[in-house]
Design an enzyme around this catalytic site. Structure first.
Site, PDB file in Angstrom:
ATOM      1  N   CYS A 171       8.644   1.407   0.109  1.00  0.00           N
ATOM      2  CA  CYS A 171       9.151   0.203   0.745  1.00  0.00           C
ATOM      3  C   CYS A 171       8.525  -0.275   2.918  1.00  0.00           C
ATOM      4  O   CYS A 171       8.870  -1.181   2.550  1.00  0.00           O
ATOM      5  CB  CYS A 171      11.247   0.734   1.514  1.00  0.00           C
ATOM      6  N   CYS A 172       8.809   0.639   3.399  1.00  0.00           N
ATOM      7  CA  CYS A 172       7.923   0.720   4.844  1.00  0.00           C
ATOM      8  C   CYS A 172       6.867   0.087   4.524  1.00  0.00           C
ATOM      9  O   CYS A 172       7.018  -0.549   5.589  1.00  0.00           O
ATOM     10  CB  CYS A 172       7.763   2.119   5.619  1.00  0.00           C
ATOM     11  N   CYS A 254      16.668  -0.056  10.118  1.00  0.00           N
ATOM     12  CA  CYS A 254      16.832  -1.093   9.394  1.00  0.00           C
ATOM     13  C   CYS A 254      18.170  -0.509   9.234  1.00  0.00           C
ATOM     14  O   CYS A 254      17.956   1.143   9.180  1.00  0.00           O
ATOM     15  CB  CYS A 254      16.009  -1.233   7.888  1.00  0.00           C
ATOM     16  N   CYS A 257      19.166   3.096   6.517  1.00  0.00           N
ATOM     17  CA  CYS A 257      17.936   3.964   6.645  1.00  0.00           C
ATOM     18  C   CYS A 257      18.584   4.675   7.888  1.00  0.00           C
ATOM     19  O   CYS A 257      17.944   5.679   8.387  1.00  0.00           O
ATOM     20  CB  CYS A 257      16.205   3.582   6.582  1.00  0.00           C
ATOM     21  N   CYS A 280       8.029   5.460  10.151  1.00  0.00           N
ATOM     22  CA  CYS A 280       7.729   3.554   8.601  1.00  0.00           C
ATOM     23  C   CYS A 280       6.520   3.996   8.792  1.00  0.00           C
ATOM     24  O   CYS A 280       5.780   3.400   8.456  1.00  0.00           O
ATOM     25  CB  CYS A 280       8.266   2.783   9.524  1.00  0.00           C
TER      26      CYS A 280
HETATM   27 FE1  SF4 Z   1      12.839   0.175   4.007  1.00  0.00          FE
HETATM   28 FE2  SF4 Z   1      14.229   1.227   5.143  1.00  0.00          FE
HETATM   29 FE3  SF4 Z   1      11.963   1.281   5.727  1.00  0.00          FE
HETATM   30 FE4  SF4 Z   1      13.356  -0.353   6.469  1.00  0.00          FE
HETATM   31  S1  SF4 Z   1      12.973   1.433   6.998  1.00  0.00           S
HETATM   32  S2  SF4 Z   1      11.861  -0.515   5.497  1.00  0.00           S
HETATM   33  S3  SF4 Z   1      14.429  -0.523   4.273  1.00  0.00           S
HETATM   34  S4  SF4 Z   1      12.682   2.200   4.281  1.00  0.00           S
END
Ligand code: SF4
Length: 290
Positions: A171-172, A254, A257, A280
């Site tokens: 996701c990151c 985010c 998280c 991240c």
């Molecule tokens: Fe995705 Fe969490 Fe990374 Fe944001 S911090 S990009 S929601 S995994």
């Protein structure tokens, strides 16, 4: 490290000189050497695809020497050097943490037209977006919100739900790293707001270094600052900051998280809490140590 008390807040255009003195560097980059020398008309498009810098031995030698000489410099002096050295090829990424707000405060005085962006994953807190607007109002710096190609809805539909629960690294990568790479295209240097005392990984950060991961120079003006230095600056200059910090959120990323931290916990303990993930990937060190 003490923060330069001489930092002034001034957005008075009468104080901004358009005078430029240009200097050439061995890499052919022309740089501005006056405060406020980066003019809006001269700004490159954030999607600029002109060739980036190459990590020649000469450039690496220069960066190492410069980093050593800036160890005792104030954050404002480091930012000044970065502006003079890289001109319109300098950019800054911010997640609107207190450190980023402190740099924006200094940048408003030193080079307010520097291109600044935020990686807007679609999962940020509403308070963070609102802070972006307050900073724009205070400093006239409109931080560009750069988004992934897919909206959150499209991304979650494509992946059968949110990946932050099952695969946060992916996701990151998709919603930050890929977007960051695009934002840095054509730039020669980027500024980050990391401090060495934030984590063991960040403790190894140089003031100036070649960022091999993203293939440009990385400058960390606050590397030698402490958390107390930053909050003193925010208090002394009434710099806008995220109200979530007053609710126990010491480090804000985010929404899904991030949690508030308990008394005595590490300041980044609320990020990806309950997992082994601590970064991240933006600031995982890819520095070339010369
Ligand atoms: Fe995705 Fe969490 Fe990374 Fe944001 S911090 S990009 S929601 S995994």
């Amino acid at each position: 490290m003490a923060i330069n008390p001489e930092i002034r807040l001034s957005n008075d255009p009468r104080e901004k000189s358009a005078d430029l003195r240009v200097a050439s560097h061995p890499d052919g980059l022309t740089t501005a050497t006056r405060r406020d020398a980066v003019q809006p008309d001269a700004l490159d498009s954030p999607r600029n695809t002109s060739p980036g810098l190459r990590a020649t031995p000469e450039l690496l030698d220069e960066l190492r020497a410069q980093s050593d000489s800036l160890e005792a410099a104030t954050p404002a002096e480091i930012i000044n050097w970065a502006v003079e050295r890289f001109g319109t090829k300098l950019t800054m990424a911010t997640a609107f943490g207190p450190e980023g707000c402190a740099i924006l405060h200094m940048l408003a005085d030193i080079a307010p037209h520097t291109y600044v962006f935020n990686l807007d994953t679609g999962y940020q807190f509403p308070e963070t977006i609102e802070l972006r607007n307050r900073l724009a109002h205070r400093y006239g710096i409109e931080v560009d919100l750069i988004r992934p190609e897919m909206t959150v809805q499209q991304y979650e539909a494509e992946n059968g739900g949110p990946l932050y629960t099952t695969d946060p690294d992916r996701c990151c990568f998709d919603r930050k790293i890929v977007v960051l790479r695009k934002a840095l295209l054509g730039k020669h240097a980027w500024m980050s707001a990391i401090r060495r005392d934030q984590s063991p990984d960040r403790a190894r950060a140089s003031i100036v270094a070649w960022d091999a991961r993203f293939e440009l120079v990385k400058i960390s003006p606050l590397a030698n600052c402490t958390k107390q230095d930053i909050w003193k600056m925010i208090t002394d200059h009434d710099i806008p900051y995220n109200p979530l910090h007053d609710q126990g959120y010491t480090s804000i990323g985010c929404l899904p998280c991030t949690r508030a931290v308990m008394f005595g916990e590490d300041e980044r303990a609320g990020r990806w809490s309950g997992t082994a993930k601590t970064e991240c990937g933006l600031h995982s060190l890819g520095e070339v140590k010369t």
